[in-house]
Design a protein around this motif. Structure first.
Motif, PDB file in Angstrom:
ATOM      1  N   ASN A  20       7.077  -4.305   7.229  1.00 44.09           N
ATOM      2  CA  ASN A  20       8.351  -3.153   7.682  1.00 44.09           C
ATOM      3  C   ASN A  20       8.190  -2.399   8.876  1.00 44.09           C
ATOM      4  O   ASN A  20       7.403  -2.813   8.640  1.00 44.09           O
ATOM      5  N   LYS A  21       9.191  -1.463   8.686  1.00 36.31           N
ATOM      6  CA  LYS A  21       8.779  -0.230   9.863  1.00 36.31           C
ATOM      7  C   LYS A  21       9.081  -1.038  11.024  1.00 36.31           C
ATOM      8  O   LYS A  21       8.465  -0.402  12.468  1.00 36.31           O
ATOM      9  N   HIS A  41       0.843  -1.306   0.119  1.00 35.66           N
ATOM     10  CA  HIS A  41      -0.442  -0.001  -0.143  1.00 35.66           C
ATOM     11  C   HIS A  41       0.604   1.358  -0.510  1.00 35.66           C
ATOM     12  O   HIS A  41       1.865   1.203   0.468  1.00 35.66           O
ATOM     13  N   ILE A  42       0.314   2.328  -0.310  1.00 31.63           N
ATOM     14  CA  ILE A  42       0.735   3.499  -0.983  1.00 31.63           C
ATOM     15  C   ILE A  42       1.470   4.331   0.760  1.00 31.63           C
ATOM     16  O   ILE A  42       1.292   3.921   2.031  1.00 31.63           O
ATOM     17  N   ASP A  43       3.235   3.983   0.832  1.00 32.68           N
ATOM     18  CA  ASP A  43       3.498   4.533   2.234  1.00 32.68           C
ATOM     19  C   ASP A  43       3.836   3.657   3.146  1.00 32.68           C
ATOM     20  O   ASP A  43       4.667   3.982   4.188  1.00 32.68           O
ATOM     21  N   HIS A  44       3.553   2.546   2.448  1.00 33.87           N
ATOM     22  CA  HIS A  44       4.206   1.281   3.818  1.00 33.87           C
ATOM     23  C   HIS A  44       5.310   1.112   3.679  1.00 33.87           C
ATOM     24  O   HIS A  44       6.534  -0.041   4.318  1.00 33.87           O
ATOM     25  N   GLY A  45       6.568   1.693   2.449  1.00 34.69           N
ATOM     26  CA  GLY A  45       7.579   2.015   2.709  1.00 34.69           C
ATOM     27  C   GLY A  45       8.287   0.328   1.365  1.00 34.69           C
ATOM     28  O   GLY A  45       9.771   0.936   2.098  1.00 34.69           O
ATOM     29  N   LYS A  46       8.056   0.848   0.730  1.00 33.60           N
ATOM     30  CA  LYS A  46       8.341  -0.226  -0.485  1.00 33.60           C
ATOM     31  C   LYS A  46       9.265   0.800  -1.178  1.00 33.60           C
ATOM     32  O   LYS A  46      10.489   0.153  -1.799  1.00 33.60           O
ATOM     33  N   SER A  47       9.520   2.371  -1.188  1.00 37.12           N
ATOM     34  CA  SER A  47      10.997   2.789  -2.177  1.00 37.12           C
ATOM     35  C   SER A  47      12.109   3.078  -1.680  1.00 37.12           C
ATOM     36  O   SER A  47      13.285   2.847  -1.437  1.00 37.12           O
ATOM     37  N   THR A  48      11.264   2.680   0.239  1.00 34.67           N
ATOM     38  CA  THR A  48      12.451   2.480   1.266  1.00 34.67           C
ATOM     39  C   THR A  48      13.524   1.366   0.942  1.00 34.67           C
ATOM     40  O   THR A  48      14.801   1.076   1.251  1.00 34.67           O
ATOM     41  N   ASP A  53      11.134  -1.106  13.245  1.00 33.74           N
ATOM     42  CA  ASP A  53      11.901   0.090  14.477  1.00 33.74           C
ATOM     43  C   ASP A  53      10.874   0.849  14.578  1.00 33.74           C
ATOM     44  O   ASP A  53      11.225   1.628  15.711  1.00 33.74           O
ATOM     45  N   LEU A  54       9.983   1.315  14.234  1.00 31.97           N
ATOM     46  CA  LEU A  54       8.795   2.343  14.784  1.00 31.97           C
ATOM     47  C   LEU A  54       8.585   2.138  16.237  1.00 31.97           C
ATOM     48  O   LEU A  54       7.698   0.374  16.525  1.00 31.97           O
ATOM     49  N   SER A  66      13.049  -3.675   8.575  1.00 32.63           N
ATOM     50  CA  SER A  66      13.223  -2.019   9.124  1.00 32.63           C
ATOM     51  C   SER A  66      14.567  -1.234   7.437  1.00 32.63           C
ATOM     52  O   SER A  66      15.252  -2.159   7.426  1.00 32.63           O
ATOM     53  N   GLY A  67      13.424  -0.834   6.899  1.00 29.25           N
ATOM     54  CA  GLY A  67      14.199  -0.276   5.251  1.00 29.25           C
ATOM     55  C   GLY A  67      14.577   0.805   5.623  1.00 29.25           C
ATOM     56  O   GLY A  67      15.822   1.320   5.098  1.00 29.25           O
ATOM     57  N   LYS A  68      14.520   1.321   6.914  1.00 32.39           N
ATOM     58  CA  LYS A  68      15.047   2.712   7.580  1.00 32.39           C
ATOM     59  C   LYS A  68      15.925   2.325   7.823  1.00 32.39           C
ATOM     60  O   LYS A  68      17.025   2.737   7.252  1.00 32.39           O
ATOM     61  N   GLN A 122      14.739   7.309  -1.209  1.00 29.98           N
ATOM     62  CA  GLN A 122      14.103   7.171  -2.383  1.00 29.98           C
ATOM     63  C   GLN A 122      15.188   7.355  -3.615  1.00 29.98           C
ATOM     64  O   GLN A 122      14.549   8.413  -4.974  1.00 29.98           O
TER      65      GLN A 122
END
Ligand code: GDP
Ligand code: MG
Length: 596
Positions: free
Chosen positions: A132-133, A14-21, A135-136, A163-165, A41
């Protein structure tokens, strides 16, 4: 490359779930982008550069990966995220054997995740579920691992946590892709067949076509043939994106890369088509090619009539990069010269309009979007109606309208409001499932015409922004539809005719008549504003005859407002349209079409 060492996958999210990261971390870990060149990105940035004509889009990135002493090659294939582009999505999925199902560990599954997951399953892709994420602080991986396992089967412990971050878990994900995604298979000795899954226009290089080779081999400088048109081209360049374009000697079974042939128009290199070699052509295309089919039509008119040629040129330019965009000239008594433009959906319409305004400096007005209706008249003839003006006179024997299957995901407390909305839009409920105790998936069949306008906005406002929506065209149904005309002094104002359900005709008529009454300045004589279905008047307002002073309208009002009104009146005089005997400033039409 030996196909057994290739792994082709996409990331669905879904948008903003971190695909690009996540893609950034993969580029970094596999070493294709050096740390000092790394920016957030990374691939998205390349897209922006591509739009400026500097480089080509990295639709499919090739990345090396060592696993248990062997060198593998990944191709990560990007999929368009929006339903408007579902055909392109399905072609991209066809180029893969596996999909990473990426879910934000603080959000859980959303409608777009689900829609793409179902598509990936239809294409028999191996699904690797990933949260994903992690780390949040707000992440709840245990809870959402349950949700995912419940949805796709399997054990919650098999849901990978990354975590993509920070990069945590990403190496493990790459290893799992090697182990779990099947290697591509194909006949290396057969005549070449490659499937086009994307085609983009680049200012410097012409059309760049992205392909997945299914059988055989395509070589540099070969003559190739497009199987849908039999057109042949010479292959000027063939290569892979790493993510910068890297020319190679050719592409073999299972490989994903790009072709450049020097054609200038993406319609000569169509998504879904099969590329073969001219000298040893394949007998059959790879299945499933479809011409892009517009779903939604709207009239686009330049506010300044002298910009009509600029609009034409701009549309022609956009078409070089957008095979799904179709248009033909249209004339409107109210709005002047413009184009009837076909789009894949509302987002496609909005993107196109924005680009026309931003890149070509055009001010545009668009008429209400219209879906395609099929109307059978008493003489047995079938009419395809993409514009209310094409709606046949007389009583039709049947009208069919397109319908969609829609999926809405909401927190359980909003189920009521969502059901009310869907019902008011003529929806039929198909099912309801609890993804977890708090989140519900609702499935409805809805007329396309009922969701292309403001459905998503309504959905958002009724659910405080928590609902997510996805839909897919599924066919058509018979419906009781009528054309509502709006008349000024007895003359039809073409831009305001609309096709609506019989039950909604009255409210549309009343709304438009009121709106025009308020927007059209008084004339020397009384002007009736009417709404009609056929010859039957369903609503009426009256613009009373002029009084001496327009300022009397704001009696007691402040002076700046009066000045504004005078200025407006002056401007309005410059561009009056005459409908029958009534003078209407174009601004009034524009305001009536843009307010809601
Ligand atoms: P996309 O729309 O799926 O491509 O999502 P993006 O990669 O653009 O990420 C959306 C937002 O989430 C951005 O603000 C990212 O910085 C953030 N984000 C992505 N991955 C992570 C992660 O693993 N942890 C945290 N804390 N934020 C992330
Ligand atoms: Mg992104």
């Amino acid at each position: 490359t030996d196909p057994s060492l290739i792994r082709n996958f996409c990331i669905i999210a879904h948008i903003d779930h971190g695909k690009s990261t996540l893609a950034d971390r993969m580029l970094q870990l596999t070493g294709v982008v050096q740390p000092r060149e790394m920016k957030d990105q990374y691939l998205d940035r390349m897209d922006i550069e591509r739009e400026r004509g500097i480089t080509i889009k990295s639709q499919a990135v090739r990345m090396p990966w060592e696993f248990e002493g062997e060198s593998f090659a990944f191709h990560m294939i990007d999929t368009p995220g929006h339903v408007d582009f579902s055909y392109e999505v399905s072609r991209s999925l066809d180029a893969c054997e596996g999909a990473v199902l990426l879910v934000d560990a603080a959000q859980g599954i959303e409608a777009q995740t689900l829609a793409n997951l179902y598509l990936a399953m239809e294409h028999d892709l191996v699904i690797i579920p990933v949260l994903n994420k992690i780390d949040l602080p707000a992440a709840e991986p245990d809870k959402y691992a349950e949700e995912i396992a419940h949805l796709i089967g399997g054990d919650p412990d098999d849901v990978l946590r990354v975590s993509g971050k920070t990069g945590a878990g990403v190496e493990e994900l790459l290893d799992r892709l090697v182990v779990e995604v099947p290697a591509p298979t194909g006949d290396a000795d057969a005549p070449a067949r490659a499937m086009i899954f994307d085609s983009v226009y680049d200012t410097y290089r012409g059309v760049v076509t992205f392909v997945r080779v299914v059988d055989g081999h395509l070589s540099r400088r070969e003559q190739i043939r497009m199987m849908s048109t039999d057109a042949t081209h010479s292959l000027l360049e063939i290569g892979v994106s790493q993510p910068e374009p890297q020319a190679t000697e050719g592409l073999g079974v299972g490989e994903v890369g790009y072709l450049i042939t020097g054609v200038k128009d993406v319609r000569q290199s169509k998504v879904g088509d099969t590329v073969t070699a001219r000298d040893r052509p394949a007998a059959e295309r790879i299945g499933g090619y479809q011409e892009p089919r517009p779903m939604v039509f709207s009239g686009l008119f330049p506010i300044d009539g002298s910009e009509f040629p600029v609009l034409r040129e701009a549309l022609e330019k956009l078409q070089l990069n957008d095979a799904a965009l179709s248009f033909e000239p249209e004339t409107s008594a109210a709005l002047g010269f413009g184009f009837r433009v076909g789009f894949l959906g509302l987002l496609h319409l909005e993107i196109t309009r924005q680009r026309l305004e931003a890149e070509y400096d055009l001010d545009l007005i668009s008429t209400a979007p219209n879906v395609i209706y099929h109307v059978t008249t008493e003489d047995g003839e079938l009419h395809e109606v993409t514009n209310p003006s094409e709606f046949p006179d007389g009583k039709p024997t049947e009208i069919r309208e397109p319908i969609v299957d829609a999926t809405v995901i909401v927190p359980a407390e909003y189920v009521g409001p969502v059901m009310e909305l869907c019902q008011s839009r003529r929806g039929t409920m198909q099912g309801m499932d609890y993804l977890s105790e708090e989140r519900v998936e609702l499935r409805y069949t809805l007329p396309l015409a009922e969701i292309v306008f403001d459905f998503f906005d309504q959905l958002k406002s009724r659910t405080k922004g928590y609902a997510s929506l996805n839909w897919q065209g599924t066919g058509d149904q018979a419906a009781d539809l009528v054309k509502v005309d709006i008349l000024l002094q007895g003359d039809k104002v073409d831009a305001f005719s609309a096709i609506t359900h019989r039950d909604h005709a009255y409210s549309y008529g009343v709304k438009m008549a009121k709106r025009l009454k308020d927007l059209i300045p008084r004339q020397q004589f009384e002007v009736p504003v009417q709404a009609a279905v056929g010859s039957r008047i369903i609503a009426r307002e009256t613009i009373r005859a002029i009084r001496k002073d327009v300022l009397s309208k704001c009696y007691g009002g402040d002076i700046s407002r009066k000045r504004k009104l005078l200025e407006k009146q002056k401007e309005g005089k410059k561009r009056m349209k005459t409908v029958g005997t009534v003078d209407v400033p174009q601004e009034a039409f524009i305001a009536a079409l843009s307010s809601d």
